[in-house]
Motif scaffolding. Structure first.
Motif, short mmCIF file in Angstrom:
data_model
loop_
_atom_site.label_atom_id
_atom_site.label_comp_id
_atom_site.label_asym_id
_atom_site.label_seq_id
_atom_site.Cartn_x
_atom_site.Cartn_y
_atom_site.Cartn_z
N ARG A 11 30.53 -4.96 27.35
CA ARG A 11 31.91 -5.03 27.86
C ARG A 11 32.87 -5.74 26.90
NH1 ARG A 11 28.47 -6.53 32.18
NH2 ARG A 11 28.20 -4.86 33.67
N LEU A 12 32.59 -5.61 25.62
CA LEU A 12 33.50 -6.16 24.61
C LEU A 12 34.59 -5.16 24.28
CD1 LEU A 12 30.84 -7.87 22.37
CD2 LEU A 12 32.68 -9.03 23.61
N ILE A 13 34.27 -3.87 24.42
CA ILE A 13 35.22 -2.78 24.22
C ILE A 13 35.02 -1.82 25.39
CG2 ILE A 13 35.93 -0.88 22.73
CD1 ILE A 13 34.99 -2.54 20.35
N LYS A 14 36.11 -1.32 25.95
CA LYS A 14 36.02 -0.53 27.19
C LYS A 14 35.36 0.83 27.03
CE LYS A 14 39.82 -2.64 29.61
NZ LYS A 14 41.02 -2.44 30.41
N ARG A 15 35.61 1.51 25.91
CA ARG A 15 35.07 2.86 25.74
C ARG A 15 34.24 2.94 24.46
NH1 ARG A 15 40.30 3.61 25.83
NH2 ARG A 15 40.23 4.78 23.90
N ARG A 16 33.20 3.73 24.50
CA ARG A 16 32.34 3.88 23.32
C ARG A 16 33.09 4.56 22.18
NH1 ARG A 16 26.34 6.58 23.14
NH2 ARG A 16 25.97 6.22 20.94
N THR A 17 33.96 5.50 22.49
CA THR A 17 34.72 6.16 21.43
C THR A 17 35.64 5.17 20.73
OG1 THR A 17 36.35 6.90 23.06
CG2 THR A 17 34.65 8.47 22.45
N ALA A 18 36.20 4.23 21.48
CA ALA A 18 37.04 3.20 20.87
C ALA A 18 36.19 2.30 19.97
CB ALA A 18 37.73 2.37 21.94
N ALA A 19 34.96 1.99 20.40
CA ALA A 19 34.05 1.18 19.58
C ALA A 19 33.69 1.93 18.30
CB ALA A 19 32.80 0.85 20.38
N GLN A 20 33.48 3.23 18.40
CA GLN A 20 33.17 4.03 17.21
C GLN A 20 34.33 4.03 16.24
OE1 GLN A 20 32.21 7.73 19.15
NE2 GLN A 20 30.01 7.31 19.12
N GLU A 21 35.55 4.19 16.76
CA GLU A 21 36.73 4.20 15.90
C GLU A 21 36.93 2.85 15.22
OE1 GLU A 21 39.97 5.40 18.39
OE2 GLU A 21 39.13 7.39 18.70
N MET A 22 36.74 1.76 15.96
CA MET A 22 36.92 0.43 15.39
C MET A 22 35.89 0.17 14.29
SD MET A 22 37.93 -1.88 18.69
CE MET A 22 38.11 -3.39 17.76
N ALA A 23 34.65 0.58 14.50
CA ALA A 23 33.63 0.40 13.47
C ALA A 23 33.93 1.26 12.25
CB ALA A 23 32.25 0.73 14.03
N SER A 24 34.44 2.45 12.47
CA SER A 24 34.75 3.36 11.36
C SER A 24 35.86 2.83 10.46
CB SER A 24 35.14 4.74 11.89
OG SER A 24 34.05 5.34 12.55
N ALA A 50 37.59 -7.33 15.32
CA ALA A 50 39.01 -7.56 15.06
C ALA A 50 39.84 -6.69 16.01
CB ALA A 50 39.35 -7.23 13.61
N TYR A 51 40.32 -7.32 17.06
CA TYR A 51 41.25 -6.66 17.98
C TYR A 51 42.64 -6.75 17.35
CZ TYR A 51 37.48 -7.27 21.39
OH TYR A 51 36.27 -7.25 22.04
N LEU A 56 37.38 -11.97 17.38
CA LEU A 56 36.35 -12.57 18.22
C LEU A 56 35.02 -12.52 17.48
CD1 LEU A 56 35.65 -13.67 21.07
CD2 LEU A 56 35.15 -11.31 21.71
N THR A 57 34.35 -13.67 17.40
CA THR A 57 33.03 -13.75 16.78
C THR A 57 32.03 -14.13 17.87
OG1 THR A 57 34.05 -14.51 14.73
CG2 THR A 57 31.68 -14.83 14.95
N VAL A 58 31.00 -13.29 18.04
CA VAL A 58 30.00 -13.53 19.08
C VAL A 58 28.60 -13.45 18.49
CG1 VAL A 58 31.45 -12.60 20.93
CG2 VAL A 58 29.86 -11.10 19.78
N GLU A 59 27.66 -14.11 19.15
CA GLU A 59 26.25 -14.00 18.79
C GLU A 59 25.56 -13.17 19.86
OE1 GLU A 59 22.27 -16.70 18.02
OE2 GLU A 59 24.21 -17.68 18.26
N PRO A 87 49.72 -10.65 12.96
CA PRO A 87 50.06 -9.24 13.23
C PRO A 87 50.50 -8.47 11.98
CG PRO A 87 51.67 -10.70 14.24
CD PRO A 87 50.59 -11.55 13.68
N GLU A 88 50.98 -9.17 10.97
CA GLU A 88 51.44 -8.48 9.76
C GLU A 88 50.32 -8.28 8.74
OE1 GLU A 88 54.78 -10.54 8.20
OE2 GLU A 88 55.88 -10.44 10.09
N GLU A 89 49.19 -8.89 8.97
CA GLU A 89 48.10 -8.83 8.01
C GLU A 89 46.86 -8.23 8.66
OE1 GLU A 89 45.42 -12.18 5.90
OE2 GLU A 89 47.57 -12.54 5.94
N LYS A 90 46.20 -7.30 7.98
CA LYS A 90 44.97 -6.73 8.51
C LYS A 90 43.85 -7.74 8.31
CE LYS A 90 46.15 -1.92 7.88
NZ LYS A 90 45.75 -0.64 7.33
N PRO A 91 43.02 -7.95 9.33
CA PRO A 91 41.98 -8.97 9.22
C PRO A 91 40.90 -8.66 8.19
CG PRO A 91 41.91 -7.91 11.37
CD PRO A 91 43.08 -7.35 10.64
#
Length: 92
Positions: A11-24, A50-51, A56-59, A87-91
């Protein structure tokens, strides 16, 4: 377990497709390394997400699919650090 599936079930990201996009795009890291949506995550790994407004850093505490489905929110991971992202800088 795949990182995209873990992020959804924990439950860190609501949808699996969103998780795939974020990882990509590089917004998810495992143990400090950029990962693909199919990268494996195991108990003890440190995951950075990186939202748009925070990082957020988790173990990872439990990584089995059946365990994650039975876990209450927050039992699948422990938060190590949470900080605001500029907001102006990519993490990454």
């Amino acid at each position: 377990m795949r990182i995209d599936r873990y992020l959804k079930l924990a439950r860190l990201i609501k949808r699996r497709t969103a998780a795939q996009e974020m990882a990509s795009v590089g917004a998810v890291r495992i143990n400090g390394r950029q990962c693909k949506p199919s990268s494996e995550v195991r108990a003890g790994d440190v995951v950075e997400i990186a939202y748009p407004s925070r990082i957020l850093t988790v173990e990872v505490l439990c990584d089995g699919e059946n365990e994650l489905k039975r876990c209450a929110p927050g039992e699948a991971y422990s938060v190590r650090e949470e900080r605001r992202a500029d907001p102006e800088e990519k993490p990454w």
